[in-house]
Write a protein that holds these residues in place. Sequence first.
Motif, short mmCIF file in Angstrom:
data_model
loop_
_atom_site.label_atom_id
_atom_site.label_comp_id
_atom_site.label_asym_id
_atom_site.label_seq_id
_atom_site.Cartn_x
_atom_site.Cartn_y
_atom_site.Cartn_z
N THR A 1 30.10 -9.90 -22.23
CA THR A 1 30.93 -9.90 -23.48
C THR A 1 31.28 -11.22 -24.43
OG1 THR A 1 31.86 -7.89 -22.34
CG2 THR A 1 32.92 -8.53 -24.43
N ILE A 2 31.85 -12.03 -23.60
CA ILE A 2 31.92 -13.35 -24.10
C ILE A 2 30.76 -14.01 -25.09
CG2 ILE A 2 32.63 -15.77 -23.81
CD1 ILE A 2 34.70 -13.81 -23.54
N LYS A 3 29.48 -13.76 -24.39
CA LYS A 3 28.42 -14.29 -25.05
C LYS A 3 28.03 -13.46 -26.15
CE LYS A 3 26.43 -16.32 -20.82
NZ LYS A 3 25.07 -16.17 -19.88
N LYS A 4 28.21 -12.24 -26.25
CA LYS A 4 28.12 -11.30 -27.47
C LYS A 4 28.96 -12.00 -28.60
CE LYS A 4 26.30 -7.28 -25.09
NZ LYS A 4 26.60 -5.74 -25.02
N HIS A 5 30.07 -12.24 -28.26
CA HIS A 5 31.14 -12.48 -29.29
C HIS A 5 30.83 -14.29 -29.76
CE1 HIS A 5 34.14 -9.35 -29.42
NE2 HIS A 5 33.86 -9.02 -28.08
N HIS A 6 30.44 -14.83 -28.84
CA HIS A 6 30.06 -16.08 -29.38
C HIS A 6 28.90 -15.88 -30.29
CE1 HIS A 6 28.04 -20.23 -28.24
NE2 HIS A 6 29.36 -20.57 -28.69
N ALA A 7 27.84 -15.27 -29.87
CA ALA A 7 26.67 -15.20 -30.68
C ALA A 7 27.16 -14.51 -31.93
CB ALA A 7 25.74 -14.16 -30.19
N LYS A 8 28.19 -13.54 -32.34
CA LYS A 8 28.38 -13.17 -33.47
C LYS A 8 29.11 -14.40 -34.23
CE LYS A 8 29.97 -8.78 -33.75
NZ LYS A 8 31.04 -7.69 -33.37
N ALA A 9 29.85 -15.17 -33.62
CA ALA A 9 30.38 -16.06 -34.39
C ALA A 9 29.42 -17.13 -34.77
CB ALA A 9 31.65 -16.84 -33.23
N LEU A 10 28.36 -17.38 -33.98
CA LEU A 10 27.46 -18.43 -34.30
C LEU A 10 26.67 -18.00 -35.49
CD1 LEU A 10 25.93 -19.70 -30.99
CD2 LEU A 10 27.44 -20.91 -32.56
N LYS A 11 26.39 -16.57 -35.82
CA LYS A 11 25.92 -16.22 -36.97
C LYS A 11 26.77 -16.22 -38.21
CE LYS A 11 23.04 -12.45 -34.73
NZ LYS A 11 22.84 -11.06 -34.58
#
Length: 79
Positions: free
Chosen positions: A61-71
């Motif tokens: 879940t943290i990795k998914k949120h981090h990926a969205k932030a990076l986008k």
Amino acid sequence: MDADRKRTRQQIGDIPTKAEYLALMDGVKLTALERKICDMRYLDGQNMGFIADFLGFAEVTIKKHHAKALKKLAKVIGG
């Protein structure tokens, strides 16, 4: 991980001052969770497992949120 996110991670890591990092983050519309994850990762140097445990989420879940932030950050940085 795609090339844009990798490049964005590197560019964030290369920001020389905390003030520049904070200015960048303040200029991007991140959720509170996305911002907390980025701050813990890039300011505090924590890994995703630690961040997940600290915030009470699964690491995926943290990795998914981090990926969205990076986008979002890639659009501002130009990555």
